[in-house]
Design a protein around this motif. Sequence first.
Motif, short mmCIF file in Angstrom:
data_model
loop_
_atom_site.label_atom_id
_atom_site.label_comp_id
_atom_site.label_asym_id
_atom_site.label_seq_id
_atom_site.Cartn_x
_atom_site.Cartn_y
_atom_site.Cartn_z
N ARG A 1 0.83 -1.20 0.00
CA ARG A 1 0.00 0.00 0.00
C ARG A 1 0.86 1.26 0.00
O ARG A 1 0.59 2.20 -0.73
CB ARG A 1 -0.88 0.02 1.24
N ASP B 1 1.14 4.34 -2.73
CA ASP B 1 0.40 5.49 -2.20
C ASP B 1 1.10 6.80 -2.56
O ASP B 1 2.18 7.11 -2.07
CB ASP B 1 0.30 5.34 -0.67
N ARG C 1 0.48 9.68 -1.62
CA ARG C 1 0.67 10.55 -0.48
C ARG C 1 1.93 10.16 0.30
O ARG C 1 2.59 11.02 0.86
CB ARG C 1 -0.56 10.51 0.43
N GLY D 1 1.38 26.90 0.40
CA GLY D 1 2.47 26.48 -0.49
C GLY D 1 3.65 25.91 0.27
O GLY D 1 3.50 25.07 1.14
N ASN E 1 0.52 21.63 12.90
CA ASN E 1 -0.35 20.53 13.25
C ASN E 1 -0.21 19.39 12.23
O ASN E 1 -1.16 18.67 11.95
CB ASN E 1 -1.80 21.03 13.31
N ILE F 1 -0.60 18.74 5.54
CA ILE F 1 -0.18 17.78 4.53
C ILE F 1 1.18 18.11 3.90
O ILE F 1 1.95 17.21 3.59
CB ILE F 1 -1.31 17.64 3.48
N SER F 2 1.50 19.41 3.75
CA SER F 2 2.76 19.74 3.08
C SER F 2 3.96 19.69 4.02
O SER F 2 5.08 19.90 3.61
CB SER F 2 2.67 21.13 2.45
N ARG G 1 4.32 17.02 6.33
CA ARG G 1 4.34 15.70 6.94
C ARG G 1 5.61 14.95 6.53
O ARG G 1 5.72 14.47 5.41
CB ARG G 1 3.09 14.93 6.50
N PHE H 1 1.19 10.20 12.63
CA PHE H 1 -0.10 10.50 12.01
C PHE H 1 -0.89 9.22 11.73
O PHE H 1 -2.07 9.12 12.04
CB PHE H 1 0.15 11.28 10.73
N PHE I 1 -1.64 7.53 15.37
CA PHE I 1 -2.46 8.18 16.38
C PHE I 1 -3.57 9.06 15.83
O PHE I 1 -4.44 9.48 16.57
CB PHE I 1 -1.58 8.97 17.33
N ARG I 2 -3.53 9.38 14.56
CA ARG I 2 -4.66 10.13 14.02
C ARG I 2 -5.50 9.23 13.12
O ARG I 2 -6.65 9.51 12.88
CB ARG I 2 -4.17 11.33 13.20
N SER I 3 -4.87 8.18 12.58
CA SER I 3 -5.62 7.31 11.68
C SER I 3 -5.83 5.92 12.25
O SER I 3 -6.38 5.06 11.59
CB SER I 3 -4.90 7.19 10.34
N GLN I 4 -5.37 5.71 13.47
CA GLN I 4 -5.56 4.42 14.14
C GLN I 4 -5.13 3.24 13.26
O GLN I 4 -5.76 2.21 13.27
CB GLN I 4 -7.03 4.24 14.56
N ASN J 1 -2.24 1.04 13.04
CA ASN J 1 -0.98 0.61 13.66
C ASN J 1 -0.09 -0.15 12.69
O ASN J 1 1.13 0.01 12.69
CB ASN J 1 -1.25 -0.29 14.87
#
Lengths: 445, 318
Positions: B85, B89, B91, B180, B264, B267-268, B270, B278, B281-284, B286
């Motif tokens: 994945r 991906d 991203r 930007g 925080n 996206i730019s 990360r 992320f 702990f933000r998307s669970q 593991n």
Amino acid sequence: MLTRFFRNARVLTLGLLVVLLSSSIQAQETITIEFWHAMGGGLGETVDEIVARFNESQDEIVVNATFQGSYDDTFNALIASLETDTLPNVTQNFDLAAQTMFDFPGLLPAHEMMALDGFDASIFVPAVADYYSDDTGMVAMAFNSSTPIVYFNVDVLAEAGYDELPLDWDFSTFKEVCDAVLATGIESCVTLGQVGWYFEQILANSGGLYFNNDNGRTGRATEAVFNQGQGVEVFEFLTSLYTEGYAPDLGSTWTDTDASFIAGQSAMELDSTAGARGLQEGADFIIDTTYIPHSDSSDRNGVVIGGAALWLLDSGDEATNLAAWEFMKFVAQPEQQILWHTNTGYFPVRTDLADNEELGAFWMDNPNFLTAIEQLGSTTTTLEDGSPNYAVLGGRAGFFPSIRQLIVDAYRRVIDDGLTAQEALDEAAERANQILADYNEIVGG
Amino acid sequence: MDQSTSNPPPTPTVGLTNKTKRESEADRQRKNKLSAAIEGYLYLAPTLIALTIFVFIPVVQSFQLSLTRSSFGRSIDVGFDNYVRLFNDDRYHDVIWTTLKFTMGTVPIGIALAVVLAIALSYPLKHLSWFYRLLIFVPIVISTAVTGVLFKWIYHPTVGYLNHLLGFFGIDGPTWLTQGDWPLVSIIIAVVWRQIGFNTIIALAGIQNIDGTLYEAAKVDGANLWHRIRHITLPLLSPTLFFLLIINVIGSLQVFGEIDILTNGSISTRTMLYSIYFEAFRSQNNGGASAQAFILFLLIVGLSFMQFVVVGKKVHYQ
């Protein structure tokens, strides 16, 4: 001399023993309840006050409250504590965690305790009760409920020719007001953080769904549908506020927007009703409030209940569970609800407080605290054909917090990378569907 | 009393005596060697045990976790699906690109600035050196959380100090933390600022270790300040620079506080490390987070290795 010493010593020892014994008896009788919450700053102080009231009201139960950080942090701490077997007895957990909490191993549904105790759940505001209910009844105990409202600087709006703002207004009207506001020379019209919540709420207000299966309420959500119909119109509006210069681009924030509103740089702010107290104290101008807008192609539907609720976790010991339940009931009592509401702006979750005298007087002085209550009260919960309005019931899905985050990212995809609202939402929906599939696979939908 | 004196009286055969003597000596040497080895391992033991518990075992466990999809204490075996994945991906590709930009931004600037400052402190600003050193070193003792919040106020687009200051010069400042490439630039500035004290102190120590007679000799030969820096300071500083390079690259791969507080994790901004947090702990997620952690682990191991082999050859040791 020596005998006296020994006699004294004996008396002392005896006394000590009595003290020790009695304290150990007391220790046996008191039950300690671990309570986790996500209320920082002034909100946290009020939580502590409620806990102190409870601890003073009786001497069998001691509630130990711990601040766990943000809603997300508390949510994560709870999931992590499952693996280390250190679950609290009661935890506050936010709206989006509902489905995950329903599926959470070791959760003791509030309705079981209600049935055991003969507790009447009809005291709660229906929208709140419905949000946290499954087929049997309320799974969580209502605690802090909020909705977003629009705060505005009365002076600037008057200068722009608006003595008041409509309660029911669509995107075009909103931008008309903004154009008039910008004409006064103010830096920006409105300030709002790029958080998922406003999208969810304005989508609901426009009658749009977030998930399939009636927002995940008639069956498990398996697909995100926010990229269809109303969702696109809503997201186009929200992102255009930044790209067309109506709002300063402060990123994904809950708090930074306050600074530009209080400094008089923005005429309006979209924020939670829980911010009412803080904004009123910070600003040196008069603040008025109104409802959030809806799309041009829809009628006003109303809002989804936000905020958080209290969840009971099964300790395996009945006495402890009952003690935790006592605390949860205590928090829902009128006195605590009044303190909570007047100190924070989260609204009271009981219907019988609507004609409370103390609150009536408070609302006369602080009309902004009433806006959110009326916004929720005027929400269309049943459609014309008699079916439930699933849009305002709000989405329910496992790991919803992760999906909300995708909307936060989608803002940047539009603003920085030039995607259209449709493209950004399609991208988010694709990832959301993966999260839903993974969740349902693990939990076994 | 050593072993040879306590031996029974020698037997008449000389050769045998010699042999036993030799044997016992070899024995003793071996014993000494063994006890020395044991002693050595005993010294290492606390570190080895701690490393095993807190590093080696977690690395293995996180690799195992990366082969699953898990939550709520339930887990499903998915083989290398999490890696597949990530590979597909877009991203995550952006995350790697962001990390690269971030490292290329912080490390060279951070080290170059530190060397300039260290040279300045050694020569032109020598008189008040202690004062400037204090000034430069101060950021190090402030916690990342505090500097993050400080910078957040500096960068705030409407009420921040920086844009206010730029306004005096008639410059309409950008929205530093959102639009930007600015967010990444803002974080790079904050991180360079935080690390500059440490880098400067190390560079300064390196410069002060250089034999003063070399400069005197150069002076006698008529070398000016630039020549002395170019031909004495920089070459002899290369071991220090090499050390700084490794420390800074690894450090920049581990930056978290500034990213979390300033943007925080938008996206730019990360980076690979932030992306792990992320996902977990933000998307669970593991499993996915563990896969990313393992990739970062391999990258850091590879980088350290490469830096030692490639750069190590070009470092000038006196």
